[in-house]
Design a protein around this motif. Sequence first.
Motif, PDB file in Angstrom:
ATOM      1  N   UNK A  70       0.814  -1.214   0.000  1.00  0.00           N
ATOM      2  CA  UNK A  70       0.000   0.000   0.000  1.00  0.00           C
ATOM      3  C   UNK A  70       0.848   1.263   0.000  1.00  0.00           C
ATOM      4  N   UNK A  71       2.167   1.114   0.105  1.00  0.00           N
ATOM      5  CA  UNK A  71       3.055   2.270   0.161  1.00  0.00           C
ATOM      6  C   UNK A  71       4.046   2.219  -0.985  1.00  0.00           C
ATOM      7  N   UNK A  97      -0.666   4.910  -0.856  1.00  0.00           N
ATOM      8  CA  UNK A  97      -1.595   4.770  -1.979  1.00  0.00           C
ATOM      9  C   UNK A  97      -3.045   4.888  -1.503  1.00  0.00           C
ATOM     10  N   UNK A  98      -3.238   4.716  -0.193  1.00  0.00           N
ATOM     11  CA  UNK A  98      -4.568   4.801   0.412  1.00  0.00           C
ATOM     12  C   UNK A  98      -4.397   5.260   1.853  1.00  0.00           C
ATOM     13  N   UNK A 171       4.284  -1.511   8.060  1.00  0.00           N
ATOM     14  CA  UNK A 171       3.327  -0.793   8.900  1.00  0.00           C
ATOM     15  C   UNK A 171       2.381  -1.825   9.493  1.00  0.00           C
ATOM     16  N   UNK A 172       2.218  -1.780  10.808  1.00  0.00           N
ATOM     17  CA  UNK A 172       1.253  -2.645  11.480  1.00  0.00           C
ATOM     18  C   UNK A 172       0.020  -1.802  11.750  1.00  0.00           C
ATOM     19  N   UNK A 173      -1.033  -1.982  10.939  1.00  0.00           N
ATOM     20  CA  UNK A 173      -2.216  -1.141  11.072  1.00  0.00           C
ATOM     21  C   UNK A 173      -2.975  -1.433  12.365  1.00  0.00           C
ATOM     22  N   UNK A 174      -3.788  -0.472  12.736  1.00  0.00           N
ATOM     23  CA  UNK A 174      -4.620  -0.623  13.929  1.00  0.00           C
ATOM     24  C   UNK A 174      -5.625  -1.750  13.746  1.00  0.00           C
ATOM     25  N   UNK A 175      -5.973  -2.044  12.492  1.00  0.00           N
ATOM     26  CA  UNK A 175      -7.094  -2.960  12.247  1.00  0.00           C
ATOM     27  C   UNK A 175      -6.818  -4.000  11.170  1.00  0.00           C
ATOM     28  N   UNK A 176      -5.641  -4.636  11.216  1.00  0.00           N
ATOM     29  CA  UNK A 176      -5.416  -5.654  10.196  1.00  0.00           C
ATOM     30  C   UNK A 176      -4.014  -6.183  10.187  1.00  0.00           C
ATOM     31  N   UNK A 177      -3.701  -6.941   9.125  1.00  0.00           N
ATOM     32  CA  UNK A 177      -2.391  -7.572   8.979  1.00  0.00           C
ATOM     33  C   UNK A 177      -1.348  -6.530   8.571  1.00  0.00           C
ATOM     34  N   UNK A 178      -0.086  -6.846   8.826  1.00  0.00           N
ATOM     35  CA  UNK A 178       1.018  -5.945   8.512  1.00  0.00           C
ATOM     36  C   UNK A 178       1.058  -5.632   7.018  1.00  0.00           C
ATOM     37  N   UNK A 179       1.359  -4.391   6.694  1.00  0.00           N
ATOM     38  CA  UNK A 179       1.523  -3.939   5.315  1.00  0.00           C
ATOM     39  C   UNK A 179       3.017  -3.833   5.050  1.00  0.00           C
ATOM     40  N   UNK A 180       3.528  -4.694   4.164  1.00  0.00           N
ATOM     41  CA  UNK A 180       4.952  -4.717   3.855  1.00  0.00           C
ATOM     42  C   UNK A 180       5.138  -4.135   2.465  1.00  0.00           C
ATOM     43  N   UNK A 181       5.996  -3.121   2.362  1.00  0.00           N
ATOM     44  CA  UNK A 181       6.252  -2.478   1.081  1.00  0.00           C
ATOM     45  C   UNK A 181       7.754  -2.383   0.836  1.00  0.00           C
TER      46      UNK A 181
END
Length: 191
Positions: A70-71, A97-98, A171-181
């Motif tokens: 997402x990044x 991106x969002x 990024x470890x979001x408050x509400x979901x799985x880690x976002x790896x970019x």
Amino acid sequence: MQDKRKNMSRGAIASLFLVLAATACASNDASGARNPETVPEQEMTVNSTPGTDDDPLGCGQPLRLPANGALSLDARFPGTTQGTNQMVTGTVEVTSQRDVRGVVSQQAEMFLVRDDRVVGVPLAQDLLGVQIDLAAGEVERLPADATLISCEPDGGPVPPGDYELYARVVVTPDDGAALVSFGGPWPIQVT
């Protein structure tokens, strides 16, 4: 008789301990998640251990990056550095991106590649994470250090030559799985 009572008492205490431990374990949910009210929102310990089986950054392995997240990442590093340096410092610009809200390490992870093989893995980080709150298109700048030490068991400075730097931000979001970019490559010459 007293020995028998001592043994029975020890057995009762051990049984009580096991019951209390089992009760404590049962009070956690199956996912192992902690109660969000007990975890500070602004802090998270990040400890990267590069080179694990599920990590695409294994030392000496061919570069295999997953699809980008997402990044999008852009880096600012010098194009040339001396081989006597153990590290090169720069900045990674993270563009969302969002909308993304969560916790990120205080530094972007950098790794070094030569001839499509990982030769330098990200430095281990044991830092408190920081809250990140990006709207789509918004940019956050993170400091970043890239090691110029070989990840091979004998270590030592990487030999002079042309390399590529890549970045990873999780990024470890408050509400979901880690976002790896991932981002890169950015050329760097070691002299």
